[in-house]
Design an enzyme around this catalytic site. Structure first.
Site, PDB file in Angstrom:
ATOM      1  N   LYS A  25       0.832  -1.213   0.000  1.00 14.63           N
ATOM      2  CA  LYS A  25       0.000   0.000   0.000  1.00 14.63           C
ATOM      3  C   LYS A  25       0.861   1.256   0.000  1.00 14.63           C
ATOM      4  O   LYS A  25       0.419   2.320   0.418  1.00 14.63           O
ATOM      5  CB  LYS A  25      -0.914   0.001   1.228  1.00 14.63           C
ATOM      6  N   ARG A  26       2.101   1.135  -0.463  1.00  9.60           N
ATOM      7  CA  ARG A  26       3.052   2.254  -0.513  1.00  9.60           C
ATOM      8  C   ARG A  26       3.223   2.882   0.868  1.00  9.60           C
ATOM      9  O   ARG A  26       3.423   4.070   1.011  1.00  9.60           O
ATOM     10  CB  ARG A  26       2.604   3.303  -1.542  1.00  9.60           C
ATOM     11  N   ALA A  62       3.140   7.042   1.074  1.00  5.70           N
ATOM     12  CA  ALA A  62       2.273   7.793   0.162  1.00  5.70           C
ATOM     13  C   ALA A  62       1.168   8.529   0.910  1.00  5.70           C
ATOM     14  O   ALA A  62       0.276   9.089   0.279  1.00  5.70           O
ATOM     15  CB  ALA A  62       1.670   6.851  -0.880  1.00  5.70           C
ATOM     16  N   LEU A  64      -1.899   9.361   3.906  1.00  2.61           N
ATOM     17  CA  LEU A  64      -3.107   8.839   4.540  1.00  2.61           C
ATOM     18  C   LEU A  64      -3.738   7.746   3.677  1.00  2.61           C
ATOM     19  O   LEU A  64      -3.815   7.864   2.452  1.00  2.61           O
ATOM     20  CB  LEU A  64      -4.112   9.994   4.715  1.00  2.61           C
ATOM     21  N   LEU A  66      -6.588   6.645   2.138  1.00  4.37           N
ATOM     22  CA  LEU A  66      -7.838   7.329   1.814  1.00  4.37           C
ATOM     23  C   LEU A  66      -9.050   6.420   1.956  1.00  4.37           C
ATOM     24  O   LEU A  66     -10.154   6.896   2.260  1.00  4.37           O
ATOM     25  CB  LEU A  66      -7.767   7.905   0.399  1.00  4.37           C
ATOM     26  N   GLY A 109       0.251  12.695   4.155  1.00  6.22           N
ATOM     27  CA  GLY A 109       0.554  12.327   5.531  1.00  6.22           C
ATOM     28  C   GLY A 109       1.958  11.794   5.712  1.00  6.22           C
ATOM     29  O   GLY A 109       2.517  11.886   6.808  1.00  6.22           O
ATOM     30  N   GLU A 112       3.880  14.820   6.321  1.00  2.00           N
ATOM     31  CA  GLU A 112       3.571  15.304   7.664  1.00  2.00           C
ATOM     32  C   GLU A 112       4.340  14.501   8.716  1.00  2.00           C
ATOM     33  O   GLU A 112       4.839  15.066   9.698  1.00  2.00           O
ATOM     34  CB  GLU A 112       2.065  15.215   7.916  1.00  2.00           C
ATOM     35  N   GLU A 132      -3.643  17.221  -1.163  1.00  8.37           N
ATOM     36  CA  GLU A 132      -4.932  17.300  -0.482  1.00  8.37           C
ATOM     37  C   GLU A 132      -5.966  18.115  -1.259  1.00  8.37           C
ATOM     38  O   GLU A 132      -7.152  17.765  -1.280  1.00  8.37           O
ATOM     39  CB  GLU A 132      -4.742  17.894   0.927  1.00  8.37           C
ATOM     40  N   ARG A 135      -7.700  16.118  -3.758  1.00  5.16           N
ATOM     41  CA  ARG A 135      -8.513  15.040  -3.169  1.00  5.16           C
ATOM     42  C   ARG A 135      -9.748  15.579  -2.448  1.00  5.16           C
ATOM     43  O   ARG A 135     -10.536  14.819  -1.915  1.00  5.16           O
ATOM     44  CB  ARG A 135      -7.679  14.233  -2.160  1.00  5.16           C
ATOM     45  N   GLY A 140      -4.196  16.965   7.894  1.00  4.07           N
ATOM     46  CA  GLY A 140      -4.733  16.692   9.219  1.00  4.07           C
ATOM     47  C   GLY A 140      -3.735  16.088  10.173  1.00  4.07           C
ATOM     48  O   GLY A 140      -4.061  15.790  11.314  1.00  4.07           O
TER      49      GLY A 140
END
Length: 260
Positions: A25-26, A62, A64, A66, A109, A112, A132, A135, A140
């Site tokens: 999932k990267r 990669a 959050l 989603l 993320g 972040e 973001e 998207r 966050g």
């Protein structure tokens, strides 16, 4: 922690190595991974003098997950974001320094998370983005504070509005990373830097990590006043006394010229 853990943990002498382990999932960050990250951070703080965070597979992270974000109510979204804040704060306000080794995607993320580390080392495969805006969401995981502090609000606004991605070299120019190394060398370089930091006086590392960011948020006079107290407390620590005597007695190396 086992090889099937979402965050692998390894202790190499006095340096802890935390590896994001969701390569299919990267290394997208979901709630279980973030909770395992909290456990790994706490373990590192209890038994290491410095730490490295990196990712397995082709990417650092990669961002959050989603799929996990879809369908959340506003209040659920607030609680999710605040949980990330609390855990990333544990890293940023740690008693030990954290070094991020970055390769491949350092996106959303993932950026972040990298921004919560104290030093970032990127290899030439790394690319940075904050998609973001495209998207339909907003940062966050503390990016509006940490990432904006690193590169400035105008540049962060540009990245979020346009979805542009940055190369490792451009990210270095924009202060998103402090080192750029050849492909596949970020982890080794970050570990080497962490070992150097682990050899510092413990009180000095704590002051650097925790006092400097707070002083930047203070008025000039307040910052200088706090600096005086931190400086005096650090110099009064027993380890500092021994290191200062070693230098005065010519038992410690002087600062050398940088290599050409």
């Amino acid at each position: 922690m086992s090889d099937t853990a979402l965050v692998r943990y390894e202790l190499d002498d006095n340096v802890a190595i935390l590896t994001l382990n969701r390569p299919a999932k990267r290394n997208a960050l979901n709630a279980p991974m973030v909770e395992e990250l909290r456990q790994a951070i706490e373990r590192a703080q209890s038994e290491a003098r410095a730490a490295v965070i990196c990712g397995t597979g082709e990417h650092f992270s990669a961002g959050l997950d989603l799929a996990e974000h879809v369908g959340r109510s506003p209040i659920e979204g607030v609680h999710h974001s605040r949980r990330w804040h609390a855990i990333f704060d544990q890293m940023e306000q740690s008693p030990i320094p954290f070094f991020a080794a970055l390769h491949g995607a350092v996106v959303g993320g993932g950026l972040e998370l990298a921004a919560a580390a104290h030093i970032r080392v990127a290899d030439e495969t790394a690319f940075f983005a904050l998609p973001e805006g495209t998207r339909g969401i907003f940062v966050g995981g503390g990016g509006s504070v940490r990432v904006a502090r690193l590169m400035g609000v105008a540049r962060m606004t540009d990245m979020m509005l346009t979805g542009r991605s940055l190369s490792a070299r451009k990210a270095e120019d924009w202060n998103l990373c402090q080192y750029v190394v050849a492909a596949d060398e970020a982890r080794a370089t970050a570990i080497d830097l962490a070992r150097k930091a682990a050899g510092n006086a413990e009180m000095s590392n704590y002051a650097i990590i925790n006092a400097l960011p707070r002083i930047q948020d203070m008025a000039r006079g307040d910052g200088l006043f706090v600096e005086s107290f931190v400086s005096a407390m650090t110099a009064a620590a027993p380890e500092a006394g021994e290191r200062l005597r070693a230098f005065v007695e010519k038992r410690a190396a002087k600062v050398a010229r940088p290599e050409a």
